[in-house]
Design a protein around this motif. Structure first.
Motif, mmCIF file in Angstrom:
data_model
loop_
_atom_site.group_PDB
_atom_site.id
_atom_site.type_symbol
_atom_site.label_atom_id
_atom_site.label_comp_id
_atom_site.label_asym_id
_atom_site.label_seq_id
_atom_site.Cartn_x
_atom_site.Cartn_y
_atom_site.Cartn_z
ATOM 1 N N LEU A 15 -38.997 20.618 28.320
ATOM 2 C CA LEU A 15 -38.070 19.927 27.432
ATOM 3 C C LEU A 15 -37.341 20.981 26.613
ATOM 4 O O LEU A 15 -37.983 21.861 26.047
ATOM 5 C CB LEU A 15 -38.821 18.990 26.485
ATOM 6 C CG LEU A 15 -39.638 17.861 27.083
ATOM 7 C CD1 LEU A 15 -40.482 17.206 26.007
ATOM 8 C CD2 LEU A 15 -38.742 16.828 27.716
ATOM 9 N N TRP A 16 -36.027 20.903 26.592
ATOM 10 C CA TRP A 16 -35.273 21.764 25.693
ATOM 11 C C TRP A 16 -33.971 21.072 25.335
ATOM 12 O O TRP A 16 -33.519 20.193 26.086
ATOM 13 C CB TRP A 16 -35.040 23.146 26.296
ATOM 14 C CG TRP A 16 -34.260 23.144 27.581
ATOM 15 C CD1 TRP A 16 -32.901 23.135 27.707
ATOM 16 C CD2 TRP A 16 -34.793 23.136 28.906
ATOM 17 N NE1 TRP A 16 -32.566 23.123 29.029
ATOM 18 C CE2 TRP A 16 -33.689 23.130 29.788
ATOM 19 C CE3 TRP A 16 -36.086 23.149 29.436
ATOM 20 C CZ2 TRP A 16 -33.846 23.128 31.168
ATOM 21 C CZ3 TRP A 16 -36.234 23.141 30.814
ATOM 22 C CH2 TRP A 16 -35.133 23.139 31.658
ATOM 23 N N PRO A 17 -33.366 21.445 24.219
ATOM 24 C CA PRO A 17 -32.167 20.732 23.773
ATOM 25 C C PRO A 17 -31.095 20.732 24.845
ATOM 26 O O PRO A 17 -30.779 21.767 25.428
ATOM 27 C CB PRO A 17 -31.707 21.519 22.550
ATOM 28 C CG PRO A 17 -32.918 22.214 22.072
ATOM 29 C CD PRO A 17 -33.758 22.493 23.278
ATOM 30 N N GLY A 18 -30.555 19.556 25.130
ATOM 31 C CA GLY A 18 -29.463 19.455 26.083
ATOM 32 C C GLY A 18 -29.910 19.297 27.518
ATOM 33 O O GLY A 18 -29.087 19.105 28.406
ATOM 34 N N ASN A 19 -31.217 19.379 27.761
ATOM 35 C CA ASN A 19 -31.743 19.220 29.120
ATOM 36 C C ASN A 19 -31.480 17.796 29.637
ATOM 37 O O ASN A 19 -31.447 16.845 28.877
ATOM 38 C CB ASN A 19 -33.249 19.501 29.058
ATOM 39 C CG ASN A 19 -33.902 19.449 30.398
ATOM 40 O OD1 ASN A 19 -33.243 19.518 31.421
ATOM 41 N ND2 ASN A 19 -35.209 19.321 30.397
ATOM 42 N N ASP A 20 -31.284 17.664 30.944
ATOM 43 C CA ASP A 20 -31.072 16.340 31.534
ATOM 44 C C ASP A 20 -32.400 15.745 31.982
ATOM 45 O O ASP A 20 -33.229 16.454 32.539
ATOM 46 C CB ASP A 20 -30.177 16.455 32.772
ATOM 47 C CG ASP A 20 -28.723 16.368 32.392
ATOM 48 O OD1 ASP A 20 -28.444 15.761 31.341
ATOM 49 O OD2 ASP A 20 -27.882 16.918 33.120
ATOM 50 N N LEU A 65 -43.269 21.784 24.437
ATOM 51 C CA LEU A 65 -41.925 21.595 24.979
ATOM 52 C C LEU A 65 -41.728 22.459 26.220
ATOM 53 O O LEU A 65 -41.147 22.019 27.218
ATOM 54 C CB LEU A 65 -40.875 21.930 23.925
ATOM 55 C CG LEU A 65 -40.876 21.040 22.670
ATOM 56 C CD1 LEU A 65 -39.799 21.473 21.699
ATOM 57 C CD2 LEU A 65 -40.688 19.579 23.017
#
Lengths: 460, 166
Positions: free
Chosen positions: B121-126, B116
């Motif tokens: 990639l991380w939570p909430g990323n656009d 990730l």
């Protein structure tokens, strides 16, 4: 050069019943997630959710009153709770077996059922975890099981105890299964994100982590997926082996046996596949996914049930033989007592459901008859539950001192917890079917897309 | 970024691969390709090497296993030696199951976190790098730097059957 045409169209290797484009695949899998659920879904949910509520109340009652409300006594100290714990851990084996071991063995039919089987695994292991937690009597001290520096010395847990191994094994299994499942979900959540609106859009964007489908990312992703399958394979085999150590390292006749780890693993696969059959035969109809979860899938799973059913039968036979051959009077008594003693009915239910019922699957006609397969899978579930019951209760209820002999009867609360935990399991599974893609979209698309591309290339 | 690059969307994966090869041959630098599923042969066309994730996992697994075995020996043989069942303090064979489990745990969780992090990639990323929303569904996208020759790059895209040039 590998003949891709042949590779992708092996009749023994079904992925889909008919040819579809990747656009169709996306739409088909998306469809049950955007509309409103059908009456069958609501019917199931309205039974499962109140049952789950009842189970929660029964568990709270147990926790606040004490485990005296269970039917346990001095002789039978492990009753329904541990029986159900081992049962649910066993159910939890099919998911990772399908998603990891069958992946490594290149069983491509697994693609259609892997996602839902993995979800089932996670929910089953969560259900399993409830039991030892509440069996401790004081679940609010659960952190005592973890080794952490504390003000009592520090006083450590005993790392030589199989019960502690079990805690580590189950938790590792739960975490790795969840990670494996979530990793597979990310690309599919990104697909759903693109057409969602409002809160749904926000949640899907949050959990899809900004997935773009970048080829550089896919390059790493595929290797990580393969590696996770590689480490999950020994893990899945180790978990039920470690569960069996809880028994095998004890000195009780019927428990103290070296056959237990493979015997438990075979039983776990049997019960897990039976549960997958029970769930998917229903789910494919209610969610209109007959083209993705095909009769070929059902048939393949029936064959696994047949094989593991016979492995379990062989284990029963070996137990009998070892008891006789060892010449140990306690072992001999145990075997006779199991099959003809007060719990004879449980023993023979176990044998008929686990060994005899799967023999039906020798016949192709039966393997493809969904109604019969579904009923048979229920029988195997019952049989595997009784296997755990027989192993635990019959070994305990005849103590070494005849004055301590008892007949174990579960209390009403134990029954309510057991039924309630089934409710929790089905509630979670129904919510999963409703809100997350039941089929691994990206994996199906990879199968379909890459094979079509290979054919087009060959045709030019 | 957008001024320096040109993107195109393809309907077929074979066209994407052919275009990728042509774009590289013409001397353009490929930023990335975007596909709804792992496309066979795209990494070769783009010239990316084998993923090094296997090494990450190996190191993480060894870290987890070493930590677990070390911690158990330290706890039972050094910090608070206790006799259980007449076994020696350092009864290492009994520590093997947890060593294995923690090795697997560190390897699995650690490798996914590495993946990730490397893929941003991380939570909430656009998903801002993505040329078009359809590339996660059923289309294939390519983004390359035009290096001052945008028309030439666009022509390669259309010549290879691009559905849309963005």
């Amino acid at each position: 050069m590998v003949d891709l045409e042949k590779l992708y169209h092996n009749p023994m290797d079904p992925v889909l019943d008919e040819e579809k484009t990747i656009t169709q695949v996306t739409e088909d899998i998306e469809r049950p997630l955007v509309g409103t659920p059908g009456p069958l879904w609501w019917f199931a949910f309205l039974i499962a959710a109140p049952t789950a509520g009842m189970g929660t109340l029964a568990l709270l009652y147990t926790a606040f009153t004490g485990i005296g409300v269970l039917g346990l006594n001095k002789t039978v100290g492990w009753g329904f709770f541990i029986t159900n714990f081992v049962f649910w851990v066993g159910i939890g084996h099919a998911g990772t077996l399908i998603s990891a071991i069958l992946y490594l063995l290149r069983q491509r039919w697994r693609t259609g059922i892997a996602r839902s089987a993995e979800a089932m695994t996670i929910f089953a292991v969560m259900c399993a975890g409830i039991y030892p937690l509440f069996h401790t009597g004081r679940p609010w001290f659960a952190h005592f099981m973890a080794p952490y520096p504390n003000l009592m010395g520090s006083l450590w847990v005993n790392f030589r105890s199989p019960l502690l191994w079990d805690m580590f094994a189950i938790n590792t299994y739960l975490i790795i299964s969840a990670v494996f499942w979530y990793l597979g979900l990310i690309p599919d959540l990104a697909v759903l994100r693109e057409k969602a609106v409002g809160v749904r859009k926000f949640l899907l964007s949050f959990f899809s982590m900004g997935w773009t489908g970048s080829a550089r990312c896919w390059n790493h992703y595929e290797v990580v997926y393969l590696l996770l399958a590689g480490i999950a394979t020994p893990l899945v085999l180790s978990v039920h082996s470690v569960v069996s150590f809880d028994f095998a390292t004890g000195v009780l006749p019927g428990w103290h046996s070296t056959i237990l780890p493979p015997y438990f693993v075979a039983g776990a696969i049997l019960s897990g596949f039976a549960m997958v059959l029970t769930l998917l035969i229903i789910a494919r109809t209610t969610m209109n996914l007959e083209e993705y979860i095909t009769k070929d899938h059902i048939e393949a799973m029936c064959k696994v049930v047949l094989l593991t059913g016979m492995l379990v039968g062989l284990s029963y036979g070996l137990e009998l033989f070892t008891a006789w051959y060892s010449g140990n009077p306690y072992e001999r008594f145990l075997v006779l007592n199991r099959s003809t003693g007060p719990y004879w009915w449980a023993f023979w239910t176990m044998v008929s459901c686990n060994v005899l019922v799967p023999q039906l699957f020798w016949f192709k006609k039966i393997r493809r008859n969904l109604a019969i397969v579904w009923v048979a899978s229920l029988f195997v579930n019952v049989g595997m539950w009784f296997e755990r019951f027989v192993i635990i209760i019959t070994s305990l209820h005849r103590d070494f001192l005849p004055s301590s002999w008892v007949y174990f009867r579960p209390s009403l609360i134990e029954g309510a917890v057991m039924v309630g935990v089934f409710g929790i399991f089905f509630t979670l599974f129904l919510l999963f079917c409703r809100f997350l893609p039941m089929i691994a979209m990206a994996e199906i698309k990879a199968e379909v897309g890459n094979s079509q591309a290979a054919r087009e290339k060959g045709g030019h | 970024m957008a001024e320096k690059t040109e993107a195109a969307i393809f309907e077929k994966q074979n066209d994407l691969i052919a275009a990728t090869i042509a774009v590289r041959k013409a001397g353009f630098k490929i930023v990335d390709c975007y596909t709804p599923y792992p496309v066979h042969g795209i990494e070769k066309a783009m010239g990316i090497g084998r993923s090094w994730m296997g090494w990450a996992m190996f190191v993480l697994a060894m870290t987890g296993a070493t930590f677990a075995m070390g911690a158990q020996i330290w706890i039972h043989a050094m910090d608070w030696p206790t006799v259980y069942g007449g076994k020696p303090f350092n009864s290492w064979p009994a520590f093997v199951p947890i060593t294995f489990e923690l090795g697997v745990l560190f390897a699995g969780v650690g490798t996914v976190i590495t993946l990730l992090a490397v893929s941003k990639l991380w939570p909430g990323n656009d998903p801002h790098d993505m040329p078009d929303g359809s590339v996660v569904r059923d289309r294939f996208g390519i983004v390359a730097e035009h290096g001052g020759k945008p028309e030439e790059l666009k022509k390669i895209y259309t010549d290879h059957g691009a559905e849309r040039v963005l």
